[in-house]
Design an enzyme around this catalytic site. Structure first.
Site, mmCIF file in Angstrom:
data_model
loop_
_atom_site.group_PDB
_atom_site.id
_atom_site.type_symbol
_atom_site.label_atom_id
_atom_site.label_comp_id
_atom_site.label_asym_id
_atom_site.label_seq_id
_atom_site.Cartn_x
_atom_site.Cartn_y
_atom_site.Cartn_z
ATOM 1 N N HIS A 82 46.386 44.109 34.183
ATOM 2 C CA HIS A 82 46.621 43.342 35.400
ATOM 3 C C HIS A 82 47.937 42.594 35.285
ATOM 4 O O HIS A 82 48.226 41.982 34.267
ATOM 5 C CB HIS A 82 45.491 42.335 35.639
ATOM 6 C CG HIS A 82 45.734 41.484 36.852
ATOM 7 N ND1 HIS A 82 45.491 41.942 38.126
ATOM 8 C CD2 HIS A 82 46.237 40.240 36.985
ATOM 9 C CE1 HIS A 82 45.817 41.003 38.994
ATOM 10 N NE2 HIS A 82 46.272 39.962 38.326
ATOM 11 N N ASP A 161 35.094 34.907 45.663
ATOM 12 C CA ASP A 161 36.518 34.671 45.426
ATOM 13 C C ASP A 161 37.310 34.788 46.722
ATOM 14 O O ASP A 161 38.198 33.979 46.985
ATOM 15 C CB ASP A 161 37.062 35.653 44.382
ATOM 16 C CG ASP A 161 38.576 35.532 44.256
ATOM 17 O OD1 ASP A 161 39.037 34.443 43.866
ATOM 18 O OD2 ASP A 161 39.295 36.497 44.578
ATOM 19 N N ARG A 168 41.355 27.806 49.620
ATOM 20 C CA ARG A 168 42.367 27.162 48.770
ATOM 21 C C ARG A 168 43.749 27.281 49.389
ATOM 22 O O ARG A 168 44.570 26.373 49.300
ATOM 23 C CB ARG A 168 42.365 27.813 47.374
ATOM 24 C CG ARG A 168 41.180 27.393 46.511
ATOM 25 C CD ARG A 168 41.032 28.313 45.309
ATOM 26 N NE ARG A 168 42.240 28.384 44.523
ATOM 27 C CZ ARG A 168 42.632 29.465 43.810
ATOM 28 N NH1 ARG A 168 41.872 30.551 43.784
ATOM 29 N NH2 ARG A 168 43.760 29.443 43.128
ATOM 30 N N SER A 183 39.662 33.310 39.386
ATOM 31 C CA SER A 183 39.828 34.222 40.514
ATOM 32 C C SER A 183 40.300 35.597 40.030
ATOM 33 O O SER A 183 39.719 36.633 40.369
ATOM 34 C CB SER A 183 40.839 33.598 41.494
ATOM 35 O OG SER A 183 41.316 34.543 42.420
ATOM 36 N N LYS A 187 37.830 39.357 39.452
ATOM 37 C CA LYS A 187 38.106 40.650 40.090
ATOM 38 C C LYS A 187 38.211 41.779 39.063
ATOM 39 O O LYS A 187 37.744 42.900 39.287
ATOM 40 C CB LYS A 187 39.391 40.553 40.919
ATOM 41 C CG LYS A 187 39.152 39.755 42.203
ATOM 42 C CD LYS A 187 40.388 39.631 43.070
ATOM 43 C CE LYS A 187 41.302 38.556 42.570
ATOM 44 N NZ LYS A 187 41.816 37.633 43.568
HETATM 45 N N1 URA Z 1 45.927 35.596 42.512
HETATM 46 C C1 URA Z 1 44.586 35.616 42.587
HETATM 47 O O1 URA Z 1 43.998 36.682 42.595
HETATM 48 N N2 URA Z 1 43.915 34.469 42.630
HETATM 49 C C2 URA Z 1 44.530 33.279 42.612
HETATM 50 O O2 URA Z 1 43.858 32.269 42.653
HETATM 51 C C3 URA Z 1 45.925 33.247 42.552
HETATM 52 C C4 URA Z 1 46.599 34.431 42.495
#
Ligand code: URA
Ligand code: CA
Length: 433
Positions: A82, A161, A168, A183, A187
């Protein structure tokens, strides 16, 4: 349980229990907890932070808020990479076939780009016929047979999320290490990774502008991953200037092919070899990083990496001829050189702004619904630290319109030529705990 009590507790700097976090995530996702209470809690977390147990609990609560991809039918250790996002980041396109060529299964779920950072799927779709709309069964079969497949985001992954991130975004609480780390990690875990290699970018083109912030985020994610049983490591790499030379979908696809052939830009090649070695070791295909690097180099030299890319494109409907005939990729009508206005050394190419210049040409989406122009973008001929003579081309703009005065102005405003300067450090650190 009452949400207001959890807000009070966090506001006063106390830790939430796993039970409280699970309850809060479940009830926010299903709509029982209103946005105003969740935003208040997010702000309390922003100021009071979360300890390691809270971070791991929040991550797993978000993982369990929706579907998880089951990759257990794929043999071997599924290592996912990632990147926290950057400009001209062609890494995934090169890494996926490269590590697959040495036997590490790559079962990649990927997304489209938004804003000035490109998405891997968009870049792959520059290849005529290529598609990611394959069934989960087909996806698993392809990875078992050929070690590599890419599928578009499907299913209801981490709905908590999605909802919290959207909140947010409008409540000044994006920039919180525990919230960002949980977050991102939620994923990756929901997408089925056994092991995770993180490329945390730092510099003006990155989410984390300073090295200290990037390190803090990397440590947080590595700790979460390892705490929840996914071997995780991170490297911190430069995103003060664009990575490699190409920015734009078809242009980056061609850059990936060049790199798989061993003829890619130095920085992109080095980053790919560094991340790839880590993936090969985590995937159990080599004992040491040196051994892994040797395997990767052999895959490039023998043509196995390029062959893997060809097979992969063909498996998913793509025209494999593009590998040997990149002129089959979408071509822009105009190629316009940007000459240097003075002689010296390039000291700055602001990554972020080059991403925006490429988007102004049509390479990126402003909103999810936008159509993008796969052919356009920029190819840099000079990088930071390179000498340049007045009048020499700094880069070529690939455009489908002839009048690009605004793009030119943006480029000139964001490239600096001075008397002395040197290339930035590409790889800052490797973080394993
Ligand atoms: N990318 C994400 O997937 N989550 C965040 O909180 C910030 C950047
Ligand atoms: Ca690039």
């Amino acid at each position: 349980m009452r949400m207001v009590d959890l807000i009070d507790k966090k506001r006063d700097g106390k830790a939430l229990t796993t039970e409280e976090i699970n309850w809060m995530v479940e009830h926010y996702t299903n709509g029982d907890i209103p946005d105003y209470q969740m935003s208040s809690l997010a702000m309390a977390i922003y100021f009071q932070d979360m300890n390691d147990e809270e971070r791991a609990a929040l991550t797993m609560a978000m993982v369990h808020s929706g579907d998880m991809i089951d990759l257990s039918k794929i043999e071997g250790i599924k290592v996912d990479k990632h990147s926290t996002g950057g400009v001209g980041d062609t890494t995934t396109l090169v890494l996926a076939p490269l590590v697959a060529a040495v036997g590490v299964p790559v079962a990649k779920m990927s997304g489209r780009g938004l804003g000035h950072t490109g998405g891997t799927i968009d870049k792959l779709e520059a290849v005529d016929g290529f598609h990611v709309e394959i069934s989960e069964d087909e996806f698993i079969r392809l990875v078992n047979e050929d070690k590599l497949a890419v599928i578009g985001q499907s299913g209801n992954l981490t709905p908590a999320d999605k909802k919290i991130y959207a909140l947010r975004d409008v409540t000044g609480t994006v920039n919180s290490i525990p919230l960002i780390a949980s977050s991102i990690m939620s994923k990756k875990i929901a997408a089925g990774a056994d092991a995770i290699v993180l490329d945390v970018k730092t510099g003006n083109g990155a989410f984390m502008k300073t090295l200290d912030d990037a390190k803090a985020l990397a440590h947080a994610m590595v700790k979460i991953g390892n705490d929840v049983g996914r071997q995780t490591m991170a490297i911190i790499s430069d995103m003060s200037q664009p990575l490699g030379n190409a920015i734009g979908n078809a242009l980056e696809l061609k850059e990936a092919i060049d790199t798989l052939r061993g003829e890619g830009p130095e920085d992109l090649t080095e980053l790919v070899m560094t991340l790839g070695s880590q993936m090969v070791v985590l995937g159990g295909k080599a004992e040491t990083l040196d051994e892994a690097r040797t395997l990767l180099q052999e895959a490039i030299d023998s043509g196995a990496a390029l062959d893997k890319f060809r097979t992969f494109l063909g498996n998913q409907g793509g025209n494999t001829e593009v590998v040997d005939h990149p002129e089959l990729l979408p071509q822009a009508k105009y190629q316009i050189d940007i000459p240097a206005k003075s002689s010296g050394v390039v000291t700055e190419i602001v990554a972020n702004e080059m991403g925006i210049a490429s988007m102004m040409l049509g390479a990126g989406r402003q909103t999810k619904e936008d159509e993008i122009d796969l052919a356009v973008g920029l190819v840099l001929h000079k990088k930071v630290g390179d000498k340049v003579e007045e009048g020499e081309s700094l880069m070529t703009v690939y455009s489908n319109t002839e009048s690009i005065d605004d793009v030119k102005a943006k480029i000139y405003d964001n490239i600096t030529i001075a008397q002395t300067g040197e290339a930035p450090t590409l790889i800052h650190t490797v973080i394993t705990e």
